[in-house]
Scaffold this motif. Structure first.
Motif, short mmCIF file in Angstrom:
data_model
loop_
_atom_site.label_atom_id
_atom_site.label_comp_id
_atom_site.label_asym_id
_atom_site.label_seq_id
_atom_site.Cartn_x
_atom_site.Cartn_y
_atom_site.Cartn_z
N UNK A 1 21.10 16.08 -19.14
CA UNK A 1 20.97 15.57 -20.51
C UNK A 1 22.10 14.65 -20.94
N UNK A 2 23.16 14.52 -20.14
CA UNK A 2 24.24 13.59 -20.52
C UNK A 2 23.81 12.15 -20.20
N UNK A 3 24.48 11.22 -20.85
CA UNK A 3 24.25 9.79 -20.57
C UNK A 3 25.32 9.30 -19.60
N UNK A 4 24.91 8.57 -18.60
CA UNK A 4 25.89 8.02 -17.64
C UNK A 4 25.64 6.52 -17.45
N UNK A 5 26.72 5.75 -17.61
CA UNK A 5 26.64 4.30 -17.40
C UNK A 5 27.79 3.85 -16.50
N UNK A 6 27.81 2.57 -16.16
CA UNK A 6 28.85 2.12 -15.22
C UNK A 6 29.29 0.68 -15.48
N UNK A 7 30.48 0.42 -14.99
CA UNK A 7 31.12 -0.90 -15.07
C UNK A 7 31.58 -1.26 -13.66
N UNK A 8 31.24 -2.45 -13.20
CA UNK A 8 31.68 -2.86 -11.86
C UNK A 8 32.21 -4.30 -11.88
N UNK B 1 22.41 5.70 -9.93
CA UNK B 1 21.05 5.99 -10.44
C UNK B 1 20.51 7.25 -9.75
N UNK B 2 20.71 7.34 -8.45
CA UNK B 2 20.23 8.52 -7.70
C UNK B 2 20.95 9.78 -8.15
N UNK B 3 22.26 9.64 -8.39
CA UNK B 3 23.05 10.77 -8.88
C UNK B 3 22.45 11.28 -10.21
N UNK B 4 22.13 10.35 -11.10
CA UNK B 4 21.56 10.73 -12.41
C UNK B 4 20.21 11.42 -12.23
N UNK B 5 19.43 10.89 -11.32
CA UNK B 5 18.12 11.48 -11.05
C UNK B 5 18.30 12.94 -10.60
N UNK C 1 20.96 14.92 -11.00
CA UNK C 1 21.63 15.77 -12.01
C UNK C 1 20.86 15.86 -13.32
N UNK C 2 19.74 15.18 -13.38
CA UNK C 2 18.92 15.14 -14.59
C UNK C 2 19.71 14.60 -15.79
N UNK C 3 20.49 13.56 -15.49
CA UNK C 3 21.23 12.84 -16.54
C UNK C 3 20.48 11.54 -16.81
N UNK C 4 20.79 10.92 -17.97
CA UNK C 4 20.12 9.66 -18.31
C UNK C 4 20.97 8.48 -17.83
N UNK C 5 20.40 7.63 -17.03
CA UNK C 5 21.10 6.43 -16.54
C UNK C 5 21.03 5.34 -17.60
N UNK C 6 22.21 4.92 -18.07
CA UNK C 6 22.26 3.92 -19.15
C UNK C 6 22.27 2.49 -18.64
N UNK C 7 22.45 2.33 -17.32
CA UNK C 7 22.57 0.99 -16.77
C UNK C 7 24.03 0.62 -16.56
N UNK C 8 24.26 -0.60 -16.13
CA UNK C 8 25.62 -1.02 -15.77
C UNK C 8 25.91 -2.43 -16.26
N UNK C 9 27.20 -2.67 -16.48
CA UNK C 9 27.68 -4.03 -16.75
C UNK C 9 28.50 -4.44 -15.53
N UNK C 10 28.25 -5.61 -14.99
CA UNK C 10 28.93 -6.00 -13.76
C UNK C 10 29.04 -7.52 -13.67
N UNK C 11 30.03 -7.96 -12.90
CA UNK C 11 30.15 -9.40 -12.71
C UNK C 11 31.27 -9.76 -11.74
N UNK C 12 31.34 -11.04 -11.46
CA UNK C 12 32.32 -11.56 -10.51
C UNK C 12 33.69 -11.74 -11.14
#
Ligand SMILES: Cc1cc2nc3c(=O)[nH]c(=O)nc-3n(C[C@H](O)[C@H](O)[C@H](O)COP(=O)(O)O)c2cc1C
Length: 184
Positions: free
Chosen positions: A116-123, A143-147, A149-160
Protein backbone atom coordinates in the motif's frame (compact mmCIF):
# COMPACT_ATOMS: atom_id res chain seq x y z
CA UNK A 1 1.83 12.47 4.09
CA UNK A 2 5.30 11.26 5.09
CA UNK A 3 7.78 11.20 2.22
CA UNK A 4 11.10 9.39 2.66
CA UNK A 5 13.78 10.08 0.05
CA UNK A 6 16.77 7.73 -0.17
CA UNK A 7 19.72 9.07 -2.16
CA UNK A 8 22.71 6.93 -3.08
CA UNK A 9 25.22 8.86 -5.19
CA UNK A 10 28.68 9.05 -3.63
CA UNK A 11 29.43 12.26 -5.51
CA UNK A 12 29.25 15.65 -3.93
CA UNK A 13 26.74 17.51 -6.09
CA UNK A 14 25.58 14.22 -7.61
CA UNK A 15 22.99 14.65 -10.35
CA UNK A 16 20.54 12.17 -8.86
CA UNK A 17 20.87 13.95 -5.49
CA UNK A 18 20.13 17.30 -7.11
CA UNK A 19 17.01 15.86 -8.76
CA UNK A 20 15.99 14.33 -5.41
CA UNK A 21 16.31 17.78 -3.81
CA UNK A 22 13.88 19.13 -6.42
CA UNK A 23 11.39 16.36 -5.59
CA UNK A 24 11.83 17.31 -1.93
CA UNK A 25 11.13 20.98 -2.73
CA UNK A 26 8.00 20.06 -4.67
CA UNK A 27 6.69 17.77 -1.93
CA UNK A 28 7.44 20.33 0.82
CA UNK A 29 5.61 23.01 -1.15
CA UNK A 30 2.51 20.84 -0.96
CA UNK A 31 2.85 20.49 2.81
CA UNK A 32 4.16 16.93 2.94
CA UNK A 33 6.65 16.04 5.64
CA UNK A 34 9.91 14.98 3.98
CA UNK A 35 13.06 13.25 5.19
CA UNK A 36 16.12 12.57 3.05
CA UNK A 37 18.61 9.85 3.97
CA UNK A 38 21.95 9.83 2.18
CA UNK A 39 22.72 6.12 1.90
CA UNK A 40 26.16 6.83 0.45
CA UNK A 41 27.33 8.23 3.80
CA UNK A 42 26.06 5.24 5.79
CA UNK A 43 27.29 1.74 6.45
CA UNK A 44 24.88 -0.75 4.94
CA UNK A 45 26.07 -4.32 4.70
CA UNK A 46 24.68 -6.96 2.37
CA UNK A 47 21.78 -9.27 3.26
CA UNK A 48 23.23 -12.61 4.42
CA UNK A 49 20.06 -14.62 3.78
CA UNK A 50 20.52 -16.05 7.28
CA UNK A 51 16.77 -16.54 7.64
CA UNK A 52 16.53 -14.92 11.09
CA UNK A 53 13.85 -12.54 9.79
CA UNK A 54 11.79 -15.43 8.43
CA UNK A 55 9.20 -17.77 9.94
CA UNK A 56 9.06 -19.21 12.52
CA UNK A 57 11.47 -16.78 14.24
CA UNK A 58 10.61 -13.38 12.77
CA UNK A 59 13.51 -11.87 14.71
CA UNK A 60 14.10 -9.00 12.30
CA UNK A 61 17.52 -8.34 10.82
CA UNK A 62 20.46 -9.51 12.90
CA UNK A 63 22.94 -7.14 11.19
CA UNK A 64 23.27 -4.10 13.44
CA UNK A 65 24.51 -1.39 11.07
CA UNK A 66 22.92 1.86 9.86
CA UNK A 67 19.84 0.00 8.58
CA UNK A 68 18.73 -0.15 12.23
CA UNK A 69 17.76 3.54 12.07
CA UNK A 70 16.37 3.31 8.53
CA UNK A 71 13.90 0.48 9.19
CA UNK A 72 11.49 2.54 11.36
CA UNK A 73 11.55 5.34 8.78
CA UNK A 74 10.71 2.92 5.97
CA UNK A 75 7.82 1.56 8.03
CA UNK A 76 6.52 5.06 8.88
CA UNK A 77 6.72 6.46 5.33
CA UNK A 78 3.66 6.70 3.08
CA UNK A 79 5.84 7.40 0.05
CA UNK A 80 9.41 6.30 -0.65
CA UNK A 81 11.50 7.94 -3.38
CA UNK A 82 14.63 6.06 -4.45
CA UNK A 83 17.36 8.12 -6.14
CA UNK A 84 20.29 6.49 -7.90
CA UNK A 85 22.88 7.06 -10.59
CA UNK A 86 22.75 4.37 -13.28
CA UNK A 87 25.76 2.09 -12.84
CA UNK A 88 26.29 -0.70 -15.32
CA UNK A 89 22.76 -0.45 -16.65
CA UNK A 90 20.92 -0.58 -13.32
CA UNK A 91 20.67 1.04 -9.86
CA UNK A 92 23.96 1.47 -8.02
CA UNK A 93 25.27 -0.90 -5.37
CA UNK A 94 24.56 1.35 -2.38
CA UNK A 95 20.85 1.50 -3.14
CA UNK A 96 20.67 -2.20 -4.07
CA UNK A 97 22.37 -3.14 -0.80
CA UNK A 98 19.75 -1.12 1.11
CA UNK A 99 16.84 -2.63 -0.83
CA UNK A 100 18.17 -6.16 -0.28
CA UNK A 101 18.10 -5.45 3.45
CA UNK A 102 14.40 -4.51 3.27
CA UNK A 103 13.93 -8.25 3.68
CA UNK A 104 14.69 -7.76 7.40
CA UNK A 105 11.27 -6.14 7.80
CA UNK A 106 9.59 -7.82 4.83
CA UNK A 107 10.53 -11.48 5.20
CA UNK A 108 7.68 -12.62 2.94
CA UNK A 109 4.80 -11.19 0.95
CA UNK A 110 2.35 -11.31 3.85
CA UNK A 111 4.75 -9.88 6.44
CA UNK A 112 5.56 -6.84 4.39
CA UNK A 113 5.12 -3.21 5.49
CA UNK A 114 5.54 -1.95 1.91
CA UNK A 115 2.01 -3.06 1.00
CA UNK A 116 0.00 0.00 0.00
CA UNK A 117 2.97 2.40 0.10
CA UNK A 118 3.85 4.59 -2.87
CA UNK A 119 7.28 4.11 -4.43
CA UNK A 120 8.89 6.33 -7.07
CA UNK A 121 12.39 6.84 -8.41
CA UNK A 122 14.94 9.32 -9.68
CA UNK A 123 17.76 8.32 -12.04
CA UNK A 124 20.60 10.10 -13.79
CA UNK A 125 22.82 8.54 -16.42
CA UNK A 126 25.65 9.47 -18.74
CA UNK A 127 24.25 8.03 -21.95
CA UNK A 128 21.82 9.77 -24.24
CA UNK A 129 18.58 7.99 -23.44
CA UNK A 130 16.63 5.70 -21.15
CA UNK A 131 17.28 2.61 -23.31
CA UNK A 132 20.97 2.87 -24.18
CA UNK A 133 21.87 3.97 -20.63
CA UNK A 134 20.27 0.86 -19.14
CA UNK A 135 17.99 3.05 -17.02
CA UNK A 136 15.13 0.98 -18.42
CA UNK A 137 16.42 -1.98 -16.37
CA UNK A 138 16.41 0.06 -13.16
CA UNK A 139 12.82 1.11 -13.85
CA UNK A 140 11.77 -2.48 -14.57
CA UNK A 141 13.50 -3.77 -11.40
CA UNK A 142 11.66 -1.30 -9.18
CA UNK A 143 8.35 -1.86 -10.96
CA UNK A 144 8.74 -5.60 -10.32
CA UNK A 145 9.67 -4.92 -6.70
CA UNK A 146 6.43 -2.92 -6.29
CA UNK A 147 4.43 -5.66 -7.92
CA UNK A 148 5.86 -8.24 -5.50
CA UNK A 149 5.53 -6.03 -2.41
CA UNK A 150 2.05 -4.85 -3.41
CA UNK A 151 3.22 -1.23 -3.38
CA UNK A 152 2.07 1.42 -5.85
CA UNK A 153 4.65 2.34 -8.50
CA UNK A 154 4.57 6.11 -9.00
CA UNK A 155 6.92 6.17 -11.97
CA UNK A 156 10.34 7.76 -12.34
CA UNK A 157 12.05 10.98 -13.33
CA UNK A 158 15.26 10.41 -15.27
CA UNK A 159 17.64 12.05 -17.69
CA UNK A 160 21.12 12.51 -19.04
CA UNK A 161 23.79 14.20 -16.91
CA UNK A 162 27.36 12.97 -16.90
CA UNK A 163 29.65 15.07 -14.72
CA UNK A 164 28.60 15.95 -11.18
CA UNK A 165 26.26 18.93 -11.31
CA UNK A 166 25.62 18.72 -15.07
CA UNK A 167 21.90 18.32 -14.40
CA UNK A 168 21.76 21.94 -13.20
CA UNK A 169 21.92 22.94 -16.86
CA UNK A 170 18.81 20.92 -17.68
CA UNK A 171 16.06 23.21 -16.40
CA UNK A 172 13.33 21.09 -17.93
CA UNK A 173 14.45 17.99 -16.03
CA UNK A 174 14.78 19.97 -12.77
CA UNK A 175 11.23 21.23 -13.29
CA UNK A 176 10.02 17.70 -14.02
CA UNK A 177 11.50 16.52 -10.71
CA UNK A 178 9.91 19.37 -8.79
CA UNK A 179 6.55 18.64 -10.43
CA UNK A 180 6.93 14.97 -9.46
CA UNK A 181 7.27 16.17 -5.85
CA UNK A 182 4.25 18.47 -6.24
CA UNK A 183 2.18 15.57 -7.51
CA UNK A 184 2.99 13.11 -4.72
C1 LIG B 1 30.61 2.71 -12.13
C2 LIG B 1 29.83 3.55 -13.09
C3 LIG B 1 29.01 2.92 -14.00
C4 LIG B 1 28.23 3.69 -14.87
N1 LIG B 1 27.39 3.03 -15.72
C5 LIG B 1 26.59 3.74 -16.55
C6 LIG B 1 25.66 3.07 -17.40
O1 LIG B 1 25.54 1.86 -17.41
N2 LIG B 1 24.89 3.85 -18.22
C7 LIG B 1 25.00 5.21 -18.25
O2 LIG B 1 24.29 5.85 -19.04
N3 LIG B 1 25.86 5.87 -17.43
C8 LIG B 1 26.64 5.18 -16.57
N4 LIG B 1 27.49 5.84 -15.71
C9 LIG B 1 27.45 7.32 -15.65
C10 LIG B 1 26.57 7.82 -14.50
O3 LIG B 1 25.30 7.20 -14.49
C11 LIG B 1 26.33 9.34 -14.57
O4 LIG B 1 27.57 10.01 -14.45
C12 LIG B 1 25.35 9.83 -13.52
O5 LIG B 1 24.98 11.17 -13.75
C13 LIG B 1 25.92 9.73 -12.12
O6 LIG B 1 24.92 10.18 -11.20
P1 LIG B 1 25.33 11.01 -9.88
O7 LIG B 1 25.94 12.32 -10.34
O8 LIG B 1 24.04 11.17 -9.15
O9 LIG B 1 26.32 10.16 -9.13
C14 LIG B 1 28.30 5.11 -14.85
C15 LIG B 1 29.17 5.72 -13.94
C16 LIG B 1 29.93 4.96 -13.08
C17 LIG B 1 30.85 5.64 -12.09
Amino acid sequence: MKVLILTSSHRKNGNSNILAQEVNKGASEKGHSTTTIDLARLTINGCRDCGCCEAPKYNGCIIKDDMVSIYPQLIAADTIILASPIYWCNINGQLKQCIDRWKGIAPDREHNPFQGKNIGAIFSYGDTDVLTSGCVNAIKSLQDLCEYAQAKWLGAVYGTAFKAGDVLENKELLQQAKQFGNDL
